[in-house]
Enzyme design. Structure first.
Site, PDB file in Angstrom:
ATOM      1  CB  THR A   1      -0.901 -21.959  -7.814  1.00  0.00           C
ATOM      2  OG1 THR A   1      -1.101 -22.304  -6.771  1.00  0.00           O
ATOM      3  CG2 THR A   1       0.186 -20.054  -8.235  1.00  0.00           C
TER       4      THR A   1
ATOM      5  CD  GLN B   1      -3.920 -19.484  -4.956  1.00  0.00           C
ATOM      6  OE1 GLN B   1      -5.624 -18.868  -4.486  1.00  0.00           O
ATOM      7  NE2 GLN B   1      -4.061 -19.828  -3.480  1.00  0.00           N
TER       8      GLN B   1
ATOM      9  CD  GLN C   1      -4.363 -15.336  -5.077  1.00  0.00           C
ATOM     10  OE1 GLN C   1      -6.028 -14.439  -4.710  1.00  0.00           O
ATOM     11  NE2 GLN C   1      -3.929 -15.765  -3.508  1.00  0.00           N
ATOM     12  CG  ASP C   2      -0.062 -16.255  -6.847  1.00  0.00           C
ATOM     13  OD1 ASP C   2      -0.057 -14.895  -6.371  1.00  0.00           O
ATOM     14  OD2 ASP C   2      -1.082 -17.274  -6.365  1.00  0.00           O
TER      15      ASP C   2
ATOM     16  CG  ASP D   1       0.916 -12.581  -2.469  1.00  0.00           C
ATOM     17  OD1 ASP D   1       1.177 -11.258  -2.097  1.00  0.00           O
ATOM     18  OD2 ASP D   1      -0.310 -14.190  -1.704  1.00  0.00           O
TER      19      ASP D   1
ATOM     20  NE  ARG E   1       0.194 -11.788   1.153  1.00  0.00           N
ATOM     21  CZ  ARG E   1      -0.526 -12.576   1.607  1.00  0.00           C
ATOM     22  NH1 ARG E   1      -1.069 -12.629   2.909  1.00  0.00           N
ATOM     23  NH2 ARG E   1      -1.238 -13.087   0.429  1.00  0.00           N
TER      24      ARG E   1
ATOM     25  CD1 TRP F   1       4.603 -17.453   0.169  1.00  0.00           C
ATOM     26  CD2 TRP F   1       5.830 -17.704  -1.275  1.00  0.00           C
ATOM     27  NE1 TRP F   1       3.999 -19.442  -0.672  1.00  0.00           N
ATOM     28  CE2 TRP F   1       4.893 -18.958  -1.769  1.00  0.00           C
ATOM     29  CE3 TRP F   1       6.236 -18.127  -3.115  1.00  0.00           C
ATOM     30  CZ2 TRP F   1       4.898 -20.248  -2.568  1.00  0.00           C
ATOM     31  CZ3 TRP F   1       5.695 -18.654  -3.655  1.00  0.00           C
ATOM     32  CH2 TRP F   1       5.465 -19.820  -2.984  1.00  0.00           C
TER      33      TRP F   1
END
Length: 567
Positions: A330, A360, A382-383, A404, A472, A474
Protein backbone atom coordinates in the site's frame (compact mmCIF):
# COMPACT_ATOMS: atom_id res chain seq x y z
CA UNK A 1 53.74 -15.33 85.17
CA UNK A 2 50.50 -17.21 84.94
CA UNK A 3 48.55 -14.10 85.93
CA UNK A 4 50.51 -12.00 83.51
CA UNK A 5 49.97 -14.68 80.85
CA UNK A 6 46.30 -14.75 81.69
CA UNK A 7 46.16 -11.01 81.41
CA UNK A 8 47.85 -11.19 78.04
CA UNK A 9 45.44 -13.86 76.93
CA UNK A 10 42.56 -11.82 78.29
CA UNK A 11 43.88 -8.80 76.42
CA UNK A 12 43.93 -10.79 73.21
CA UNK A 13 40.39 -11.92 73.91
CA UNK A 14 39.28 -8.36 74.42
CA UNK A 15 40.96 -7.30 71.22
CA UNK A 16 39.38 -10.17 69.37
CA UNK A 17 35.95 -9.38 70.78
CA UNK A 18 36.32 -5.72 69.89
CA UNK A 19 37.44 -6.73 66.39
CA UNK A 20 34.49 -9.04 65.96
CA UNK A 21 32.09 -6.35 67.16
CA UNK A 22 33.61 -3.78 64.81
CA UNK A 23 33.42 -6.33 61.99
CA UNK A 24 29.79 -7.10 62.75
CA UNK A 25 28.96 -3.41 62.93
CA UNK A 26 30.75 -2.89 59.60
CA UNK A 27 28.82 -5.75 58.02
CA UNK A 28 25.54 -4.50 59.43
CA UNK A 29 26.28 -0.94 58.26
CA UNK A 30 27.32 -2.18 54.82
CA UNK A 31 24.15 -4.24 54.52
CA UNK A 32 22.08 -1.29 55.72
CA UNK A 33 23.86 0.97 53.22
CA UNK A 34 23.26 -1.51 50.42
CA UNK A 35 19.66 -1.90 51.49
CA UNK A 36 19.17 1.87 51.56
CA UNK A 37 20.83 2.20 48.18
CA UNK A 38 18.71 -0.62 46.79
CA UNK A 39 15.66 0.99 48.32
CA UNK A 40 16.51 4.34 46.72
CA UNK A 41 17.20 2.71 43.36
CA UNK A 42 14.02 0.66 43.56
CA UNK A 43 11.99 3.76 44.32
CA UNK A 44 13.52 5.54 41.33
CA UNK A 45 12.76 2.63 39.02
CA UNK A 46 9.26 2.32 40.46
CA UNK A 47 8.62 6.02 39.80
CA UNK A 48 9.75 5.72 36.17
CA UNK A 49 7.96 2.44 35.44
CA UNK A 50 4.76 3.07 37.37
CA UNK A 51 2.77 4.56 34.44
CA UNK A 52 3.83 1.85 31.96
CA UNK A 53 1.76 -1.12 30.79
CA UNK A 54 4.74 -3.50 30.56
CA UNK A 55 6.42 -3.01 33.93
CA UNK A 56 8.70 -6.04 33.85
CA UNK A 57 10.04 -4.98 30.46
CA UNK A 58 10.47 -1.45 31.80
CA UNK A 59 12.48 -2.59 34.82
CA UNK A 60 14.69 -4.81 32.66
CA UNK A 61 15.26 -1.97 30.17
CA UNK A 62 16.76 0.29 32.84
CA UNK A 63 19.56 -2.22 33.40
CA UNK A 64 22.74 -1.15 35.16
CA UNK A 65 21.66 2.49 35.26
CA UNK A 66 18.98 1.54 37.79
CA UNK A 67 21.68 0.25 40.17
CA UNK A 68 23.32 3.65 40.30
CA UNK A 69 21.93 5.43 43.33
CA UNK A 70 22.89 8.80 41.87
CA UNK A 71 21.00 8.19 38.59
CA UNK A 72 18.68 11.08 37.77
CA UNK A 73 15.25 10.76 36.16
CA UNK A 74 16.91 11.94 32.97
CA UNK A 75 19.42 9.06 33.13
CA UNK A 76 16.65 6.52 33.66
CA UNK A 77 14.47 7.91 30.86
CA UNK A 78 17.46 7.86 28.51
CA UNK A 79 18.17 4.26 29.51
CA UNK A 80 14.59 3.32 28.61
CA UNK A 81 14.92 5.02 25.20
CA UNK A 82 18.33 3.46 24.55
CA UNK A 83 16.96 -0.02 25.26
CA UNK A 84 14.14 0.66 22.80
CA UNK A 85 16.64 1.69 20.13
CA UNK A 86 18.57 -1.55 20.64
CA UNK A 87 15.44 -3.70 20.32
CA UNK A 88 14.36 -1.93 17.12
CA UNK A 89 17.84 -2.42 15.66
CA UNK A 90 17.61 -6.08 16.57
CA UNK A 91 14.24 -6.31 14.81
CA UNK A 92 15.79 -4.83 11.65
CA UNK A 93 18.53 -7.47 11.75
CA UNK A 94 15.97 -10.20 12.31
CA UNK A 95 13.80 -9.01 9.41
CA UNK A 96 16.48 -10.00 6.91
CA UNK A 97 16.81 -13.51 8.31
CA UNK A 98 13.02 -13.87 8.55
CA UNK A 99 12.63 -12.90 4.90
CA UNK A 100 15.35 -15.34 3.82
CA UNK A 101 14.07 -18.27 5.88
CA UNK A 102 10.40 -17.86 4.92
CA UNK A 103 10.22 -20.14 1.90
CA UNK A 104 6.69 -19.17 0.87
CA UNK A 105 7.48 -15.47 0.62
CA UNK A 106 6.15 -13.81 -2.53
CA UNK A 107 7.27 -10.63 -4.31
CA UNK A 108 4.84 -8.45 -2.35
CA UNK A 109 6.07 -10.02 0.89
CA UNK A 110 9.69 -9.22 -0.05
CA UNK A 111 8.70 -5.64 -0.81
CA UNK A 112 6.91 -5.42 2.55
CA UNK A 113 9.97 -6.66 4.42
CA UNK A 114 12.07 -4.02 2.66
CA UNK A 115 9.46 -1.48 3.72
CA UNK A 116 9.84 -2.70 7.30
CA UNK A 117 13.56 -2.05 7.26
CA UNK A 118 13.03 1.49 5.97
CA UNK A 119 10.21 2.24 8.40
CA UNK A 120 12.11 0.89 11.39
CA UNK A 121 15.16 2.96 10.45
CA UNK A 122 12.87 6.01 10.55
CA UNK A 123 11.69 4.84 13.97
CA UNK A 124 15.29 4.67 15.18
CA UNK A 125 15.93 8.20 13.93
CA UNK A 126 12.99 9.48 15.99
CA UNK A 127 14.14 7.53 19.05
CA UNK A 128 17.66 8.93 18.71
CA UNK A 129 16.23 12.44 18.44
CA UNK A 130 14.24 11.92 21.63
CA UNK A 131 17.32 10.48 23.38
CA UNK A 132 19.33 13.60 22.55
CA UNK A 133 16.40 15.80 23.52
CA UNK A 134 16.21 14.29 26.99
CA UNK A 135 19.99 14.35 27.42
CA UNK A 136 20.20 18.06 26.60
CA UNK A 137 17.22 19.00 28.73
CA UNK A 138 16.88 20.83 32.00
CA UNK A 139 14.70 18.65 34.18
CA UNK A 140 12.92 21.68 35.63
CA UNK A 141 11.51 22.59 32.21
CA UNK A 142 11.22 19.22 30.48
CA UNK A 143 7.54 19.04 31.38
CA UNK A 144 7.02 21.96 28.99
CA UNK A 145 8.15 19.74 26.14
CA UNK A 146 6.25 16.61 27.04
CA UNK A 147 4.22 16.91 23.83
CA UNK A 148 7.34 16.83 21.68
CA UNK A 149 8.36 13.50 23.20
CA UNK A 150 4.84 12.14 22.77
CA UNK A 151 4.98 13.16 19.12
CA UNK A 152 8.21 11.23 18.54
CA UNK A 153 7.12 8.09 20.38
CA UNK A 154 3.70 8.13 18.70
CA UNK A 155 5.48 8.22 15.34
CA UNK A 156 7.66 5.27 16.36
CA UNK A 157 4.53 3.26 17.13
CA UNK A 158 3.07 4.29 13.77
CA UNK A 159 6.21 3.16 11.96
CA UNK A 160 6.12 -0.22 13.70
CA UNK A 161 2.44 -0.72 12.87
CA UNK A 162 2.98 0.39 9.25
CA UNK A 163 5.64 -2.29 8.96
CA UNK A 164 3.25 -5.01 10.14
CA UNK A 165 0.23 -3.70 8.21
CA UNK A 166 2.15 -3.82 4.96
CA UNK A 167 2.95 -7.55 5.19
CA UNK A 168 0.29 -9.39 3.15
CA UNK A 169 1.11 -12.95 4.19
CA UNK A 170 -0.38 -13.83 7.57
CA UNK A 171 2.31 -16.26 8.69
CA UNK A 172 5.10 -13.89 7.64
CA UNK A 173 3.36 -11.04 9.45
CA UNK A 174 3.17 -13.12 12.64
CA UNK A 175 6.90 -13.86 12.49
CA UNK A 176 7.69 -10.17 12.15
CA UNK A 177 5.22 -9.25 14.87
CA UNK A 178 6.92 -11.67 17.27
CA UNK A 179 10.29 -10.19 16.32
CA UNK A 180 8.97 -6.70 17.09
CA UNK A 181 7.30 -7.65 20.38
CA UNK A 182 10.03 -6.29 22.67
CA UNK A 183 10.31 -3.13 20.60
CA UNK A 184 6.56 -2.45 20.62
CA UNK A 185 6.35 -3.01 24.38
CA UNK A 186 9.30 -0.75 25.13
CA UNK A 187 7.99 1.95 22.78
CA UNK A 188 4.64 1.82 24.53
CA UNK A 189 6.49 2.19 27.82
CA UNK A 190 8.48 5.16 26.52
CA UNK A 191 5.24 6.83 25.44
CA UNK A 192 3.70 6.16 28.86
CA UNK A 193 6.74 7.70 30.57
CA UNK A 194 6.63 10.74 28.28
CA UNK A 195 2.92 11.16 29.01
CA UNK A 196 3.59 11.18 32.78
CA UNK A 197 6.73 13.31 33.03
CA UNK A 198 5.13 15.84 35.36
CA UNK A 199 4.12 13.17 37.88
CA UNK A 200 7.46 11.35 37.58
CA UNK A 201 9.46 14.50 38.26
CA UNK A 202 7.26 15.43 41.18
CA UNK A 203 7.89 11.96 42.63
CA UNK A 204 11.58 12.86 42.52
CA UNK A 205 10.78 16.15 44.29
CA UNK A 206 11.91 18.19 41.27
CA UNK A 207 10.27 21.59 41.09
CA UNK A 208 8.69 22.09 37.69
CA UNK A 209 8.47 25.17 35.56
CA UNK A 210 4.86 24.76 34.47
CA UNK A 211 4.79 27.97 32.46
CA UNK A 212 4.13 26.54 29.00
CA UNK A 213 5.41 29.66 27.30
CA UNK A 214 8.77 29.09 25.61
CA UNK A 215 11.77 29.74 27.85
CA UNK A 216 15.40 30.11 26.88
CA UNK A 217 16.15 26.64 28.20
CA UNK A 218 13.21 25.06 26.40
CA UNK A 219 14.40 26.66 23.17
CA UNK A 220 17.77 25.04 23.66
CA UNK A 221 16.09 21.71 24.35
CA UNK A 222 14.41 21.77 20.98
CA UNK A 223 17.54 23.14 19.31
CA UNK A 224 15.50 26.12 18.22
CA UNK A 225 16.29 29.71 17.49
CA UNK A 226 14.11 32.77 18.02
CA UNK A 227 14.32 35.84 15.84
CA UNK A 228 11.71 37.77 17.82
CA UNK A 229 8.79 36.58 15.69
CA UNK A 230 8.41 33.04 16.92
CA UNK A 231 10.16 29.70 17.36
CA UNK A 232 11.64 27.60 14.62
CA UNK A 233 13.17 24.12 14.75
CA UNK A 234 16.78 24.11 13.60
CA UNK A 235 15.71 22.49 10.32
CA UNK A 236 12.82 24.93 9.80
CA UNK A 237 14.14 28.24 8.39
CA UNK A 238 12.85 31.35 10.15
CA UNK A 239 12.84 33.25 6.84
CA UNK A 240 9.81 31.22 5.69
CA UNK A 241 7.41 33.55 7.44
CA UNK A 242 4.41 34.41 5.22
CA UNK A 243 5.86 32.21 2.46
CA UNK A 244 2.69 30.41 1.44
CA UNK A 245 0.15 33.12 2.12
CA UNK A 246 1.29 35.60 -0.50
CA UNK A 247 -0.03 35.41 -4.04
CA UNK A 248 3.50 35.61 -5.42
CA UNK A 249 4.75 32.96 -2.97
CA UNK A 250 6.46 35.65 -0.94
CA UNK A 251 8.39 36.86 -3.96
CA UNK A 252 10.77 33.95 -3.52
CA UNK A 253 13.14 32.89 -6.23
CA UNK A 254 12.95 29.12 -6.79
CA UNK A 255 16.08 27.02 -6.57
CA UNK A 256 14.70 24.78 -9.31
CA UNK A 257 12.10 25.19 -12.06
CA UNK A 258 10.38 22.11 -13.50
CA UNK A 259 8.64 22.29 -16.88
CA UNK A 260 7.58 19.53 -19.24
CA UNK A 261 8.16 21.79 -22.25
CA UNK A 262 11.80 22.29 -21.40
CA UNK A 263 11.46 25.93 -20.36
CA UNK A 264 12.78 25.12 -16.87
CA UNK A 265 15.98 23.61 -15.54
CA UNK A 266 14.36 20.17 -15.22
CA UNK A 267 11.65 18.24 -17.02
CA UNK A 268 10.72 16.07 -14.04
CA UNK A 269 10.09 16.75 -10.36
CA UNK A 270 12.33 13.83 -9.40
CA UNK A 271 15.25 15.41 -11.27
CA UNK A 272 14.76 18.67 -9.38
CA UNK A 273 14.76 16.80 -6.08
CA UNK A 274 17.89 14.88 -7.08
CA UNK A 275 19.64 18.26 -7.34
CA UNK A 276 18.93 18.99 -3.67
CA UNK A 277 22.20 20.36 -2.21
CA UNK A 278 23.78 18.30 0.55
CA UNK A 279 23.87 20.02 3.91
CA UNK A 280 21.43 22.72 2.84
CA UNK A 281 20.29 24.83 5.80
CA UNK A 282 17.80 27.06 3.98
CA UNK A 283 14.55 26.22 2.23
CA UNK A 284 14.85 24.36 -1.10
CA UNK A 285 12.18 25.83 -3.37
CA UNK A 286 10.85 24.03 -6.44
CA UNK A 287 8.45 25.68 -8.87
CA UNK A 288 6.56 23.13 -10.95
CA UNK A 289 4.99 24.72 -14.02
CA UNK A 290 1.59 23.67 -15.34
CA UNK A 291 1.49 20.16 -16.76
CA UNK A 292 0.66 16.55 -15.98
CA UNK A 293 3.73 14.84 -14.54
CA UNK A 294 3.42 11.08 -14.87
CA UNK A 295 6.07 10.04 -12.36
CA UNK A 296 6.49 8.61 -8.90
CA UNK A 297 8.05 11.17 -6.58
CA UNK A 298 9.63 10.76 -3.16
CA UNK A 299 10.92 13.61 -1.04
CA UNK A 300 13.48 11.57 0.89
CA UNK A 301 14.25 11.79 4.60
CA UNK A 302 17.44 13.73 3.83
CA UNK A 303 15.59 16.29 1.72
CA UNK A 304 14.26 18.55 4.47
CA UNK A 305 12.63 21.97 4.12
CA UNK A 306 11.38 21.44 0.58
CA UNK A 307 8.78 23.97 -0.57
CA UNK A 308 7.09 22.90 -3.79
CA UNK A 309 4.52 25.06 -5.56
CA UNK A 310 2.65 24.79 -8.82
CA UNK A 311 0.26 26.75 -11.01
CA UNK A 312 -2.83 25.39 -9.25
CA UNK A 313 -4.04 21.93 -8.26
CA UNK A 314 -5.80 21.33 -11.60
CA UNK A 315 -2.97 22.71 -13.69
CA UNK A 316 0.09 21.18 -12.00
CA UNK A 317 -0.72 17.52 -11.43
CA UNK A 318 1.47 14.57 -10.38
CA UNK A 319 -0.16 11.32 -11.48
CA UNK A 320 0.38 7.58 -11.18
CA UNK A 321 -1.58 4.33 -11.20
CA UNK A 322 0.15 1.82 -8.91
CA UNK A 323 -2.16 -0.34 -6.81
CA UNK A 324 -2.27 -3.17 -4.31
CA UNK A 325 -4.01 -5.30 -6.94
CA UNK A 326 -0.79 -5.11 -8.95
CA UNK A 327 1.15 -6.78 -6.13
CA UNK A 328 2.51 -3.57 -4.61
CA UNK A 329 2.42 -2.78 -0.90
CA UNK A 330 0.00 0.00 0.00
CA UNK A 331 2.62 2.58 0.94
CA UNK A 332 4.52 1.95 -2.29
CA UNK A 333 1.44 2.64 -4.40
CA UNK A 334 1.76 6.34 -3.54
CA UNK A 335 2.18 8.63 -6.51
CA UNK A 336 3.88 11.19 -4.27
CA UNK A 337 5.56 10.54 -0.91
CA UNK A 338 6.67 13.36 1.40
CA UNK A 339 9.18 11.97 3.91
CA UNK A 340 11.68 14.75 4.66
CA UNK A 341 10.74 17.03 7.55
CA UNK A 342 9.22 20.45 6.96
CA UNK A 343 7.69 19.72 3.56
CA UNK A 344 5.37 22.43 2.24
CA UNK A 345 3.21 22.31 -0.89
CA UNK A 346 1.01 24.92 -2.55
CA UNK A 347 -1.09 24.80 -5.71
CA UNK A 348 -0.29 21.15 -6.48
CA UNK A 349 -2.42 18.17 -7.50
CA UNK A 350 -1.69 14.53 -6.58
CA UNK A 351 -3.67 11.66 -8.07
CA UNK A 352 -3.78 7.91 -8.47
CA UNK A 353 -5.81 6.73 -11.45
CA UNK A 354 -5.81 2.99 -10.67
CA UNK A 355 -9.57 3.12 -10.10
CA UNK A 356 -11.89 1.61 -7.52
CA UNK A 357 -11.45 -1.91 -8.90
CA UNK A 358 -7.73 -1.90 -8.00
CA UNK A 359 -8.46 -1.38 -4.27
CA UNK A 360 -5.64 0.31 -2.27
CA UNK A 361 -4.05 2.96 -4.46
CA UNK A 362 -2.53 5.97 -2.69
CA UNK A 363 -2.24 9.41 -4.27
CA UNK A 364 -0.26 11.09 -1.47
CA UNK A 365 1.67 9.56 1.44
CA UNK A 366 3.01 11.85 4.15
CA UNK A 367 5.28 11.12 7.10
CA UNK A 368 6.98 14.54 7.10
CA UNK A 369 7.07 16.24 10.50
CA UNK A 370 5.57 19.74 10.48
CA UNK A 371 4.30 19.39 6.92
CA UNK A 372 1.59 21.57 5.39
CA UNK A 373 -0.49 21.57 2.21
CA UNK A 374 -2.26 24.69 0.99
CA UNK A 375 -4.61 24.84 -1.99
CA UNK A 376 -3.74 21.28 -3.05
CA UNK A 377 -5.80 18.41 -4.42
CA UNK A 378 -5.63 14.65 -3.77
CA UNK A 379 -7.75 12.39 -5.99
CA UNK A 380 -8.07 8.60 -5.96
CA UNK A 381 -10.51 5.97 -4.74
CA UNK A 382 -9.50 3.66 -1.88
CA UNK A 383 -6.74 5.02 0.41
CA UNK A 384 -6.26 8.39 -1.32
CA UNK A 385 -4.40 10.23 1.46
CA UNK A 386 -2.09 8.22 3.69
CA UNK A 387 -1.39 10.54 6.63
CA UNK A 388 1.17 8.12 8.00
CA UNK A 389 3.13 9.84 10.80
CA UNK A 390 3.99 13.18 12.39
CA UNK A 391 2.15 16.51 12.51
CA UNK A 392 0.33 17.44 9.30
CA UNK A 393 -1.91 20.36 8.29
CA UNK A 394 -4.17 20.73 5.24
CA UNK A 395 -5.94 23.96 4.33
CA UNK A 396 -8.15 24.87 1.35
CA UNK A 397 -7.61 21.44 -0.18
CA UNK A 398 -9.78 18.99 -2.12
CA UNK A 399 -9.63 15.32 -1.13
CA UNK A 400 -11.68 12.71 -2.97
CA UNK A 401 -12.12 8.96 -2.66
CA UNK A 402 -14.28 6.03 -1.63
CA UNK A 403 -13.09 3.52 0.99
CA UNK A 404 -10.96 4.72 3.94
CA UNK A 405 -9.69 7.49 1.70
CA UNK A 406 -8.22 9.56 4.53
CA UNK A 407 -6.29 7.11 6.70
CA UNK A 408 -3.18 6.69 8.82
CA UNK A 409 -1.88 7.32 12.33
CA UNK A 410 -0.59 10.87 12.55
CA UNK A 411 -1.73 14.08 14.22
CA UNK A 412 -3.57 15.44 11.16
CA UNK A 413 -5.81 18.49 10.92
CA UNK A 414 -7.78 19.21 7.74
CA UNK A 415 -9.26 22.69 7.76
CA UNK A 416 -11.53 24.64 5.35
CA UNK A 417 -11.37 21.90 2.74
CA UNK A 418 -13.72 20.08 0.36
CA UNK A 419 -14.02 16.34 0.93
CA UNK A 420 -15.66 14.57 -2.00
CA UNK A 421 -17.06 11.05 -1.71
CA UNK A 422 -16.95 9.17 -5.02
CA UNK A 423 -18.85 6.24 -6.48
CA UNK A 424 -17.30 2.99 -5.23
CA UNK A 425 -17.38 -0.53 -6.65
CA UNK A 426 -20.64 -2.45 -6.54
CA UNK A 427 -21.55 -3.65 -3.04
CA UNK A 428 -18.92 -1.40 -1.44
CA UNK A 429 -19.64 1.12 1.30
CA UNK A 430 -17.93 4.50 1.45
CA UNK A 431 -15.94 5.47 4.54
CA UNK A 432 -14.27 8.87 4.66
CA UNK A 433 -11.71 8.00 7.36
CA UNK A 434 -9.87 5.02 8.86
CA UNK A 435 -7.68 6.14 11.74
CA UNK A 436 -4.96 3.82 13.05
CA UNK A 437 -4.12 4.72 16.67
CA UNK A 438 -2.81 1.55 18.32
CA UNK A 439 -1.87 2.93 21.75
CA UNK A 440 -4.28 4.94 23.89
CA UNK A 441 -1.57 7.47 24.80
CA UNK A 442 -0.64 8.42 21.22
CA UNK A 443 -1.18 12.07 20.29
CA UNK A 444 -2.61 11.07 16.91
CA UNK A 445 -6.03 11.66 15.37
CA UNK A 446 -7.72 12.70 12.15
CA UNK A 447 -9.46 16.01 12.76
CA UNK A 448 -11.73 17.54 10.12
CA UNK A 449 -12.69 21.13 10.90
CA UNK A 450 -14.91 23.59 9.00
CA UNK A 451 -14.95 21.39 5.89
CA UNK A 452 -17.69 20.29 3.50
CA UNK A 453 -18.28 16.57 3.00
CA UNK A 454 -20.25 16.09 -0.23
CA UNK A 455 -20.93 13.42 -2.91
CA UNK A 456 -19.38 13.74 -6.35
CA UNK A 457 -21.73 14.54 -9.20
CA UNK A 458 -21.95 10.98 -10.52
CA UNK A 459 -22.75 9.68 -7.02
CA UNK A 460 -25.43 12.24 -6.31
CA UNK A 461 -28.38 10.36 -7.94
CA UNK A 462 -27.28 7.16 -6.16
CA UNK A 463 -26.37 8.73 -2.82
CA UNK A 464 -29.17 7.07 -0.87
CA UNK A 465 -28.48 3.64 -2.41
CA UNK A 466 -24.76 3.56 -1.65
CA UNK A 467 -24.16 3.79 2.13
CA UNK A 468 -21.58 6.42 3.10
CA UNK A 469 -20.09 6.90 6.57
CA UNK A 470 -17.73 9.32 8.31
CA UNK A 471 -15.31 6.55 9.21
CA UNK A 472 -14.53 3.15 10.66
CA UNK A 473 -11.93 2.09 13.26
CA UNK A 474 -8.79 0.67 11.68
CA UNK A 475 -7.06 0.13 15.04
CA UNK A 476 -8.01 -0.41 18.67
CA UNK A 477 -7.84 3.22 19.79
CA UNK A 478 -8.87 4.89 16.53
CA UNK A 479 -9.54 8.61 17.06
CA UNK A 480 -11.41 10.87 14.63
CA UNK A 481 -13.11 14.20 15.26
CA UNK A 482 -15.49 15.93 12.83
CA UNK A 483 -16.31 19.46 13.92
CA UNK A 484 -17.84 22.66 12.58
CA UNK A 485 -18.30 20.97 9.20
CA UNK A 486 -21.14 20.69 6.70
CA UNK A 487 -22.31 17.11 6.15
CA UNK A 488 -24.37 16.19 3.10
CA UNK A 489 -27.62 14.25 3.31
CA UNK A 490 -25.96 11.12 1.91
CA UNK A 491 -24.16 10.44 5.21
CA UNK A 492 -25.92 7.55 6.93
CA UNK A 493 -27.88 8.51 10.07
CA UNK A 494 -25.69 6.12 12.09
CA UNK A 495 -22.70 8.17 11.00
CA UNK A 496 -20.00 5.57 11.63
CA UNK A 497 -19.36 2.01 10.45
CA UNK A 498 -17.87 -0.91 12.44
CA UNK A 499 -14.65 -2.43 11.11
CA UNK A 500 -15.45 -6.00 12.08
CA UNK A 501 -18.03 -7.02 14.65
CA UNK A 502 -17.46 -5.30 17.98
CA UNK A 503 -13.78 -4.58 17.35
CA UNK A 504 -12.67 -1.29 18.98
CA UNK A 505 -16.21 -0.02 19.59
CA UNK A 506 -15.51 0.47 23.31
CA UNK A 507 -11.94 1.76 22.96
CA UNK A 508 -12.15 4.09 19.95
CA UNK A 509 -12.76 7.82 20.27
CA UNK A 510 -15.13 9.23 17.65
CA UNK A 511 -16.50 12.69 18.26
CA UNK A 512 -18.66 15.31 16.58
CA UNK A 513 -19.07 18.95 17.47
CA UNK A 514 -21.03 21.83 15.95
CA UNK A 515 -21.60 20.25 12.55
CA UNK A 516 -24.28 21.49 10.18
CA UNK A 517 -26.21 20.27 7.15
CA UNK A 518 -28.74 17.47 6.62
CA UNK A 519 -26.22 14.76 7.47
CA UNK A 520 -25.17 16.33 10.78
CA UNK A 521 -28.07 15.21 13.00
CA UNK A 522 -26.78 13.04 15.84
CA UNK A 523 -30.03 11.67 17.25
CA UNK A 524 -29.68 8.44 15.25
CA UNK A 525 -25.94 8.05 15.57
CA UNK A 526 -24.28 4.81 16.77
CA UNK A 527 -24.55 4.05 20.46
CA UNK A 528 -21.00 2.82 20.91
CA UNK A 529 -19.18 3.48 24.16
CA UNK A 530 -16.42 5.24 22.22
CA UNK A 531 -18.71 7.64 20.33
CA UNK A 532 -19.29 11.14 21.72
CA UNK A 533 -21.09 14.34 20.92
CA UNK A 534 -18.64 16.68 22.61
CA UNK A 535 -18.89 20.17 24.07
CA UNK A 536 -16.88 23.25 23.24
CA UNK A 537 -14.15 22.61 25.83
CA UNK A 538 -13.60 19.09 24.55
CA UNK A 539 -13.50 20.31 20.95
CA UNK A 540 -10.85 22.94 21.75
CA UNK A 541 -8.22 20.27 22.47
CA UNK A 542 -8.42 19.17 18.81
CA UNK A 543 -7.86 22.62 17.34
CA UNK A 544 -4.59 23.68 15.70
CA UNK A 545 -3.21 25.40 18.80
CA UNK A 546 -3.15 22.54 21.33
CA UNK A 547 -3.39 19.63 18.88
CA UNK A 548 -0.59 20.58 16.46
CA UNK A 549 1.20 23.17 18.61
CA UNK A 550 0.63 25.36 15.58
CA UNK A 551 1.97 28.54 17.10
CA UNK A 552 5.40 26.93 17.34
CA UNK A 553 5.69 26.19 13.63
CA UNK A 554 2.60 26.57 11.45
CA UNK A 555 2.35 30.33 11.81
CA UNK A 556 5.82 30.69 10.29
CA UNK A 557 4.57 29.35 6.96
CA UNK A 558 1.97 32.04 6.53
CA UNK A 559 -0.81 29.57 5.81
CA UNK A 560 -4.09 31.12 6.96
CA UNK A 561 -5.49 29.04 9.81
CA UNK A 562 -7.45 29.46 13.00
CA UNK A 563 -5.77 28.09 16.10
CA UNK A 564 -9.03 27.51 17.98
CA UNK A 565 -12.64 27.02 16.98
CA UNK A 566 -14.13 28.98 14.13
CA UNK A 567 -17.14 30.14 16.14
Amino acid sequence: MEKRGKLVVGGVSIILIVGVVIGLVAVVCTKKSNKDQLSTSSKAVAAICDPTDYKEACIDSLGSVAKNDSASPKDLIQAAIDSTIKTVKSAIENSSSIAKSFKAINSTGKMAMDDCKDLLESAIADLQASFSFVGDSNMHTMHDREEELRNWFSAVISFQQSCLDGIPQEELQKLMKDSLLNATQLTSNALAIASSIAQILENFNITLNKDLRPTSSSRRLLEQENDGHGQYPSWFPAADRRLLAKQDNGGVKPNAVVAKDGSGQFKTISAALAAYPKGLQARYIIYVKAGVYNEYVTVTKNQINVFMYGDGPRNTMVTGSKSFADGITTQNTATFAAIGNGFLAKGMGFQNTAGAQKHQAVALRVQSEMSAFFNCRMDAYQDTLYAQTHRQFYRNCVISGTVDFIFGDSPTLIQNSLIIVRKPMDNQKNTVTAQGREDRRENTAIVIQNCRIVPEEVLFPLRFKIPSYLGRPWKTYARTVIMESELGDFIQPAGWLPWSGNFALDTLYYAEYGNRGPGAATNQRVRWKGYHVINRNDALQFTAGPFLLADRWLKTTGIPYFAGLKT
